[in-house]
Scaffold this active site. Structure first.
Site, PDB file in Angstrom:
ATOM      1  CB  CYS A   1      58.907  52.243  30.579  1.00  2.90           C
ATOM      2  SG  CYS A   1      57.313  52.761  31.213  1.00  2.90           S
TER       3      CYS A   1
ATOM      4  CG  HIS B   1      60.982  51.263  33.597  1.00  3.06           C
ATOM      5  ND1 HIS B   1      60.966  52.574  34.000  1.00  3.06           N
ATOM      6  CD2 HIS B   1      59.677  50.863  33.539  1.00  3.06           C
ATOM      7  CE1 HIS B   1      59.710  52.954  34.177  1.00  3.06           C
ATOM      8  NE2 HIS B   1      58.920  51.935  33.908  1.00  3.06           N
TER       9      HIS B   1
ATOM     10  CG  ASN C   1      56.929  54.038  36.455  1.00  6.29           C
ATOM     11  OD1 ASN C   1      57.547  54.721  35.650  1.00  6.29           O
ATOM     12  ND2 ASN C   1      56.356  52.898  36.115  1.00  6.29           N
TER      13      ASN C   1
HETATM   14  N1  ACO Z   1      44.760  52.316  46.771  1.00  3.97           N
HETATM   15  C1  ACO Z   1      43.945  51.410  47.332  1.00  3.97           C
HETATM   16  N2  ACO Z   1      43.275  50.480  46.594  1.00  3.97           N
HETATM   17  C2  ACO Z   1      43.462  50.488  45.272  1.00  3.97           C
HETATM   18  C3  ACO Z   1      44.297  51.412  44.634  1.00  3.97           C
HETATM   19  C4  ACO Z   1      44.953  52.365  45.453  1.00  3.97           C
HETATM   20  N3  ACO Z   1      45.788  53.286  44.936  1.00  3.97           N
HETATM   21  N4  ACO Z   1      44.271  51.159  43.315  1.00  3.97           N
HETATM   22  C5  ACO Z   1      43.465  50.120  43.121  1.00  3.97           C
HETATM   23  N5  ACO Z   1      42.961  49.707  44.300  1.00  3.97           N
HETATM   24  C6  ACO Z   1      42.053  48.601  44.559  1.00  3.97           C
HETATM   25  C7  ACO Z   1      41.237  48.211  43.356  1.00  3.97           C
HETATM   26  O1  ACO Z   1      40.104  49.024  43.221  1.00  3.97           O
HETATM   27  C8  ACO Z   1      40.888  46.778  43.673  1.00  3.97           C
HETATM   28  O2  ACO Z   1      39.832  46.762  44.561  1.00  3.97           O
HETATM   29  P1  ACO Z   1      38.677  45.628  44.463  1.00  3.97           P
HETATM   30  O3  ACO Z   1      39.406  44.327  44.681  1.00  3.97           O
HETATM   31  O4  ACO Z   1      37.740  45.992  45.544  1.00  3.97           O
HETATM   32  O5  ACO Z   1      38.133  45.738  43.076  1.00  3.97           O
HETATM   33  C9  ACO Z   1      42.126  46.280  44.407  1.00  3.97           C
HETATM   34  O6  ACO Z   1      42.804  47.443  44.888  1.00  3.97           O
HETATM   35  C10 ACO Z   1      43.049  45.484  43.526  1.00  3.97           C
HETATM   36  O7  ACO Z   1      43.242  46.198  42.294  1.00  3.97           O
HETATM   37  P2  ACO Z   1      44.136  45.671  41.161  1.00  3.97           P
HETATM   38  O8  ACO Z   1      44.171  46.659  40.051  1.00  3.97           O
HETATM   39  O9  ACO Z   1      43.769  44.245  40.838  1.00  3.97           O
HETATM   40  O10 ACO Z   1      45.523  45.723  41.904  1.00  3.97           O
HETATM   41  P3  ACO Z   1      46.776  44.864  41.652  1.00  3.97           P
HETATM   42  O11 ACO Z   1      46.959  43.941  42.772  1.00  3.97           O
HETATM   43  O12 ACO Z   1      46.831  44.335  40.256  1.00  3.97           O
HETATM   44  O13 ACO Z   1      47.892  45.990  41.777  1.00  3.97           O
HETATM   45  C11 ACO Z   1      49.336  47.205  40.297  1.00  3.97           C
HETATM   46  C12 ACO Z   1      47.921  47.081  40.864  1.00  3.97           C
HETATM   47  C13 ACO Z   1      50.261  47.561  41.441  1.00  3.97           C
HETATM   48  C14 ACO Z   1      49.362  48.299  39.283  1.00  3.97           C
HETATM   49  C15 ACO Z   1      49.699  45.841  39.710  1.00  3.97           C
HETATM   50  O14 ACO Z   1      48.771  45.458  38.728  1.00  3.97           O
HETATM   51  C16 ACO Z   1      51.022  45.817  39.099  1.00  3.97           C
HETATM   52  O15 ACO Z   1      52.001  45.716  39.790  1.00  3.97           O
HETATM   53  N6  ACO Z   1      51.064  45.910  37.767  1.00  3.97           N
HETATM   54  C17 ACO Z   1      52.301  45.942  37.007  1.00  3.97           C
HETATM   55  C18 ACO Z   1      52.298  47.108  36.167  1.00  3.97           C
HETATM   56  C19 ACO Z   1      53.073  48.222  36.767  1.00  3.97           C
HETATM   57  O16 ACO Z   1      53.854  48.118  37.656  1.00  3.97           O
HETATM   58  N7  ACO Z   1      52.884  49.333  36.150  1.00  3.97           N
HETATM   59  C20 ACO Z   1      53.668  50.460  36.469  1.00  3.97           C
HETATM   60  C21 ACO Z   1      53.596  51.413  35.387  1.00  3.97           C
HETATM   61  S1  ACO Z   1      53.773  50.732  33.808  1.00  3.97           S
HETATM   62  C22 ACO Z   1      55.350  50.506  33.515  1.00  3.97           C
HETATM   63  O17 ACO Z   1      56.169  51.256  33.921  1.00  3.97           O
HETATM   64  C23 ACO Z   1      55.752  49.336  32.730  1.00  3.97           C
END
Ligand code: ACO
Length: 332
Positions: free
Chosen positions: A114, A259, A289
């Site tokens: 990224c 990014h 992304n």
């Molecule tokens: N649809 C529905 N439910 C989902 C999905 C989906 N696509 N993906 C995961 N879930 C579920 C999980 O299984 C989990 O269920 P559970 O509670 O029953 O176990 C629940 O949703 C929560 O999952 P988490 O992984 O804890 O979700 P979180 O709230 O952390 O959101 C996310 C995930 C959006 C990736 C978040 O962690 C985030 O914003 N991270 C920042 C990193 C990022 O943005 N990365 C992008 C790429 S990397 C980069 O460019 C730097």
């Protein structure tokens, strides 16, 4: 000493639009979950019949060159940032060079995920300042969709990423208080395995096995919560570092393009830095992304929408796999 100015910016995204509702048919997810957690409504997926990282890059470069008012033949060096090259080797930089008919000039591949585009801008800036090259194409391009697992197992990652390419023409200039004012590059390899694709890798007895194909190690692994926590800290730090290096205040920023990782991260930064919402450009809603491509695509669209004007102070910042993070201040 010469300075580097951005003479033109262009982009290319594949035609195929994949909405969150399309993804709902492939895996257990919902438009609501994706929009709430990431801000993404749709993304573009490449066409395997026609799109490659190299030819999408070439299209972005041609648009950037046209807008810069230069001929492609004026280019004397290429920097291509991608973590999704067309081949394991050689890098896609040489394929882009071939697509553009620029046989003989150097082509460098950057694999800083990224942050790759800003690392590329920094490399080009140094080459221009030392007088080694005059006109450099800096490109970010990715095809992420072919690596995504479109199933329930892959849903936490596959709903986030998309495909596309963006490019800038950087050129040597004698102007003052213009162009790239400074670049700031960082990495912390202690977190390499928190956002990565493990296989196929060279340090395994066999690079690709059936177990790997059946398992998840050929897919992107992301520790989403940890990435989020580090991203908001590093983004803030590196933006402040760029401002301090140039004796500027956050109020001096006319446009911030980060990014496009996640709209929540971008919104957090806008609030933390107390910037007016119109000073932070986002297009993740439409493209997801696109890793190294996200910043140049956003720059190109911001320019098209007249949100990037001559004399503006543009701040670019990135954070991603590595972990790596980077920023630059550019007087447009
Ligand atoms: N649809 C529905 N439910 C989902 C999905 C989906 N696509 N993906 C995961 N879930 C579920 C999980 O299984 C989990 O269920 P559970 O509670 O029953 O176990 C629940 O949703 C929560 O999952 P988490 O992984 O804890 O979700 P979180 O709230 O952390 O959101 C996310 C995930 C959006 C990736 C978040 O962690 C985030 O914003 N991270 C920042 C990193 C990022 O943005 N990365 C992008 C790429 S990397 C980069 O460019 C730097």
């Amino acid at each position: 000493m010469k300075i580097s100015v951005i003479k033109g910016v262009g982009h290319y995204v594949p035609e195929r639009v994949v909405t969150n509702h399309d993804l709902e048919k492939m895996m257990d997810t919902s438009d609501e979950w994706i929009v709430e957690r990431t801000g993404i409504h749709e993304r573009r997926f490449f066409d395997p019949e026609t799109d490659t990282v190299a030819n999408m890059s070439a299209k972005a470069c041609k648009m950037a060159a046209e807008r810069a008012g230069i001929a492609i033949s004026d280019v004397d060096f290429i920097v291509l940032a991608t973590i999704t090259p067309d081949y394991f080797f050689p890098g896609s930089g040489v394929l882009l060079q071939r697509e553009l008919g620029l046989e003989g000039i150097g082509a460098l591949d950057v694999r800083n995920a990224c942050s790759g585009f800003i690392y590329g801008v920094s490399v080009a800036d140094q080459f221009i300042k030392t007088g080694m090259y005059k006109t450099i194409l800096v490109v970010g391009a990715e095809i992420q969709s072919s690596a995504m697992e479109m199933t329930d197992r892959g849903r936490n990652v596959s709903v986030i990423f998309g495909d596309g390419a963006g490019a800038v023409v950087m050129q040597a200039s004698d102007e003052e208080d213009k162009g790239v004012l400074s670049t700031h590059l960082h990495a912390d390899g202690n977190f390499a395995e928190e956002l990565y694709v493990k296989d196929p890798g060279s340090s395994r007895k066999e690079r690709l096995t059936k177990d790997m194909l059946d398992g998840t190690s050929i897919r992107a692994y992301m520790n989403g919560n940890l990435v989020f926590k580090h991203a908001v800290v590093r983004f803030t730090e590196v933006i402040k570092e760029a401002l301090a290096a140039n004796g500027k205040e956050k109020e001096d920023i006319d446009l911030l393009i980060t990014h496009q990782a996640n709209l929540r991260i971008s919104n957090y930064l806008q609030e933390k830095l107390a910037l007016e919402p119109e000073k932070v450009y986002n297009n993740i809603m439409r493209y997801g992304n696109t890793t190294a491509a996200s910043i140049p695509i956003a720059m190109s669209e911001a320019w098209q929408e007249n949100k990037l004007k001559e004399g503006d102070l543009l701040c670019l910042a990135a954070f991603g796999s590595g972990f790596t993070w980077a920023s630059t201040l550019i007087r447009w």
